[in-house]
Design a protein around this motif. Structure first.
Motif: not given
Ligand code: NAD
Ligand code: DAU
Length: 331
Positions: A293-312, A314-320
């Protein structure tokens, strides 16, 4: 129906659990997860009240046996999943991916429980960049890395347990997933979080390697379809015709994040780096009626970028820690 989901605190498993809770409230879900560096309780925080969570290792036969005896089906996602880690230290991959699968198979055999085995297209090795063919269910196994070799071994165990012991199992081999809750060691979230933390994306080698991208929701919809309607003993390939080279993906991430598309670094290439994956999923589409159903990679990628931007958080403690590990590999 009661399902046991192994690895449900990881990337694909947690998305699967969210989906089941949302779409099939009648299903009782138990997650078994060892919470390795790749698993996080916070990936399940929004569904905590709707599931049972057991922290434990799939290699623990007593624990696994007890949980399997209370389930109608097992969906097995748990694995050591990262190729680069397998090159640095293969040992946990042998334990979890091979012995862990063996432990689950013995338990489903004893209790006659339906089992679905989640695997990867990497068991087939790679294709040449200029080869028009794709992997099919009949492509010979030819894994390249310690990770893919252990996944191939686990697939073979499943096939043997079906044939020799009549275990009611199906298998699926999927291509590269993207979407929310993916660990930031992986290609797409690593580059997104690099940009969010002011670092430059890192491209292995020339970036010509091709991956066949599929949204995690499409993968999980296919897994559910196979669990419900797949033929016992069969392998289904899951893919969404999403072939792109890594250079193209890095440039698209940079562009979607308002950066110069050349603002990335070339770093040391991965040893034995598979050139190209490509999936022919026509058997799954024709026989089980699945469609991505997710046939628009660009749109899916944008939503994924937004998710990481909105949920720091979830990931920022692991980054370093992730970046220091890459630095020791020159990557
Ligand atoms: P992941 O690394 O994000 O998650 C793995 C999960 O398994 C983690 O929650 C971890 O804590 C858990 N785990 C690890 N060892 C365990 C053990 N011994 N006992 C119990 N739990 C343990 O992985 P992922 O990307 O979500 O992949 C899930 C499955 O899908 C794997 O089997 C992988 O081979 C397969 N797969 C992944 C992709 C992809 O693109 N990510 C594509 C095709 C297939
Ligand atoms: O094909 C399915 C497989 O996809 C799964 O079985 C694995 O669990 C999953 O990790 C993934 O394996 P890859 O090795 O293809 O994924 P990874 O995200 O590690 O890398 C994707 C591509 O990007 C690969 O060609 C290597 C490259 N890469 C990766 C990283 C982390 C980079 O160029 N730079 C990076 O920083």
């Amino acid at each position: 129906m009661r399902i046991l989901v192994t690895g449900g605190a990881g990337f694909i498993g947690s998305n699967f659990v969210h989906n089941v809770v949302r779409e099939r409230p009648e299903v009782r879900v138990t997650v078994l997860d060892a919470l390795t560096y790749a698993g996080s309780r916070s990936s399940l925080s929004t569904v905590n009240n709707s599931i049972s969570f057991v922290e434990g290792d799939i290699v623990d036969a007593d624990l696994v046996n007890g949980l399997v005896s209370e389930a109608d089906a097992v969906v097995h996602f748990a694995a050591e999943s990262h190729n680069d880690n397998s090159l640095a230290d293969p040992s946990p991959f042998l334990q979890t991916n091979i012995i862990g699968t063996y432990t689950l198979l013995q338990a489903v055999r004893e209790h006659d429980v339906r089992y679905h085995h989640v695997s990867t297209d990497e068991v087939y090795g790679d294709l040449a960049l200029n080869d028009p063919s794709k992997f099919t269910e009949f492509t010979p196994y030819n894994p390249s890395s310690p990770y893919s070799a252990t996944k191939a071994a686990s697939d073979m165990l499943v096939r043997a347990w079906v044939r020799s012991y009549g275990v009611r199992a199906t298998l699926s081999n999927c291509s590269n997933n993207y979407g929310p809750y993916q660990h930031i060691e992986k290609f797409i979230p690593r580059q997104i979080t690099n940009i969010l933390t002011g670092a430059r994306p890192k491209l292995y080698g020339a970036g010509k390697n091709v991956r066949d991208w599929i949204h995690v929701e499409d993968h999980n919809a296919a897994v559910w379809r196979i669990l419900e309607s797949g033929e016992i003993g069969r392998t289904y390939l899951i893919g969404a015709d999403g072939e792109l080279d890594n250079l193209f993906v890095v440039r698209m991430i940079l562009e979607l994040m308002d950066k110069d598309p050349d603002d990335f670094d070339h770093v040391t290439d991965r040893a034995g780096h598979d050139l190209r994956y490509a999936i022919d999923s026509s058997m799954l589409r024709n026989e089980l009626g699945w469609q991505p159903r997710y046939d628009d990679f660009r749109a899916g990628l944008q939503a994924t970028i937004d998710w990481y931007r909105d949920n720091p958080t979830w990931w920022e403690n692991d980054k370093s820690a992730v970046e220091s590990r890459y630095q020791t590999q020159g990557a």
